[in-house]
Design an enzyme around this catalytic site. Structure first.
Site, short mmCIF file in Angstrom:
data_model
loop_
_atom_site.label_atom_id
_atom_site.label_comp_id
_atom_site.label_asym_id
_atom_site.label_seq_id
_atom_site.Cartn_x
_atom_site.Cartn_y
_atom_site.Cartn_z
CE1 TYR A 113 -3.56 -9.67 -0.27
CE2 TYR A 113 -1.83 -9.20 1.28
CZ TYR A 113 -2.94 -8.75 0.62
OH TYR A 113 -3.28 -7.71 0.86
CE LYS A 166 -19.63 -9.88 2.16
NZ LYS A 166 -20.55 -8.91 2.90
CG ASP A 212 -20.14 -6.17 4.89
OD1 ASP A 212 -19.98 -7.05 5.73
OD2 ASP A 212 -21.13 -6.33 4.16
CG ASP A 223 -3.05 -5.52 3.35
OD1 ASP A 223 -2.49 -4.36 3.98
OD2 ASP A 223 -2.45 -5.89 2.34
CG ASP A 240 -3.09 -0.28 6.02
OD1 ASP A 240 -2.39 -0.46 7.01
OD2 ASP A 240 -2.66 -0.24 4.84
#
Length: 364
Positions: A142, A188, A221, A245, A249
């Site tokens: 970001y 990851k 994942d 993020d 959610d």
């Protein structure tokens, strides 16, 4: 008694509606527990673009940096989706986070027993769900440079320093010490060098400073799958900006509505407190938005921003009692339930905050 200064940024869409109820909750708590607040409103997001041609105007910048805490409603407006990046409401939000230096975003997710049937997950998977997501907030994709899009090639830069990772991981370990003593670090590392540094740094910090806290590493994942297959096994989940993020959610699905969840963004200066839902322009101005996420964000402001833990607990208890008593906005109602508007839901909660020994009042 000196009043604590709260910069209120209602923002866009349903932001002004839910923020109004959060401010009423703050004022009720201050009155009950005998402290003073000075609340002042300032523009941010699309409303600021329309008035000042800037999603975070200079006057708002001055107000938030001089405040003891910042309460934010929401930013976002579809009419500005194609605007230049400096004029997007979301740019104002990113600038706000960077200005305040809030690097650790805390998102608690707890399932209220009375709302278990509002979740798409089976009730047996929701028993005991009480987790905290700690998201790194000022680094990663970001904010990384270089970035750009020339119409044929687009570039974003994923960059983290050891210091950025350390400080958000430390926040997660400290939070876990006050909970169930477990940290789940998400990365990851099998693909990304930034994740390899993330894993190395979190491992070292845990070993050197937090040996009393259990640490587990998993790939993002698998974390996404575990959030819905075994959420009760998670105590504190810490991860980088983009993964956080998305996962936070996803975690909102557990409780049945985005409108129920608060967040606190903490750093070295004033904290930023906001519900995790967006501006929801399709329902703005209709008195149907759920104010609970904003009111619980106000509770986090009291606890983390002002050190008013008793008042924060009273706000949280009032929300729980209102829900236990059957108070339902449209997003959490069953077919046939009587639904309350934004203002009326706020009325129920504020009345319970004001009571010395509140009891649920059943909705009829």
């Amino acid at each position: 008694m000196t009043a604590s200064r709260i910069a209120v940024l209602p923002g866009d869409g349903i932001g002004p509606e839910v923020t109004r109820e959060a401010c009423r909750a703050l004022e009720a708590a201050a009155e009950r527990f005998g402290f003073s607040l000075a609340l002042s409103e300032h523009p941010v997001g699309a409303v600021a673009v329309r008035e000042f041609h800037d999603p975070l105007p200079a006057a708002t910048r001055e107000a938030v940096t001089g405040a003891d805490a910042v309460l934010l409603g929401a930013v976002g407006d579809p009419s500005l989706d194609s605007a230049p990046r400096p004029l997007k409401p979301e740019t104002g939000l990113l600038q706000l986070r960077a200005l305040l230096g809030v690097y650790a975003n805390l998102r608690p997710v707890a399932v209220h027993p009375a709302l278990a049937d509002r979740s798409p997950l089976r009730a047996d998977r929701l028993h005991g769900v009480d987790l905290l997501i700690v998201r790194e907030l000022t680094g990663g994709l970001y904010y990384g440079e270089p970035r750009g899009n020339d119409g044929t090639v687009a570039v974003n830069t994923l960059r983290y320093t050891m210091a950025e990772i350390e400080r958000v991981a430390r926040a997660a370990f400290v939070a876990a010490r006050g909970r169930r003593g477990r940290v789940l670090s998400v990365d990851k590392a099998n693909v990304l060098e930034t994740s390899q540094l993330w894993r190395e740094t979190v491992t070292r910090l845990g070993r050197e400073e937090f040996a009393d806290v259990a640490l587990e590493h998993i790939y993002v994942d698998y974390a996404a799958m575990r959030l819905v297959s075994d959420p009760a096994s998670i105590d504190v989940l810490v991860t980088e900006n983009l993964f956080g993020d998305i996962l936070s959610d996803e975690a909102a699905v557990l409780v049945g509505s985005l409108g129920l969840l608060p967040s606190a963004s903490l750093g070295e200066g004033p904290g930023l407190f906001e519900p995790i839902h967006g501006s929801a322009p399709s329902i703005a101005g209709q008195d149907v938005a759920n104010p609970v996420g904003a009111i619980l964000s106000a509770a986090m402001l009291l606890r983390h921003g002002l050190g008013q833990a008793e008042a924060a607990a009273a706000v949280e208890k009032a929300v729980a009692l209102a829900i236990a008593g059957g108070a339902r906005t449209r997003d959490i109602a069953r077919p046939g339930d009587r639904t309350l508007g934004t203002r009326e839901m706020g009325d129920r909660i504020v009345a319970l905050i004001r009571q010395a020994e509140p009891r649920p009042v059943l909705v009829s």
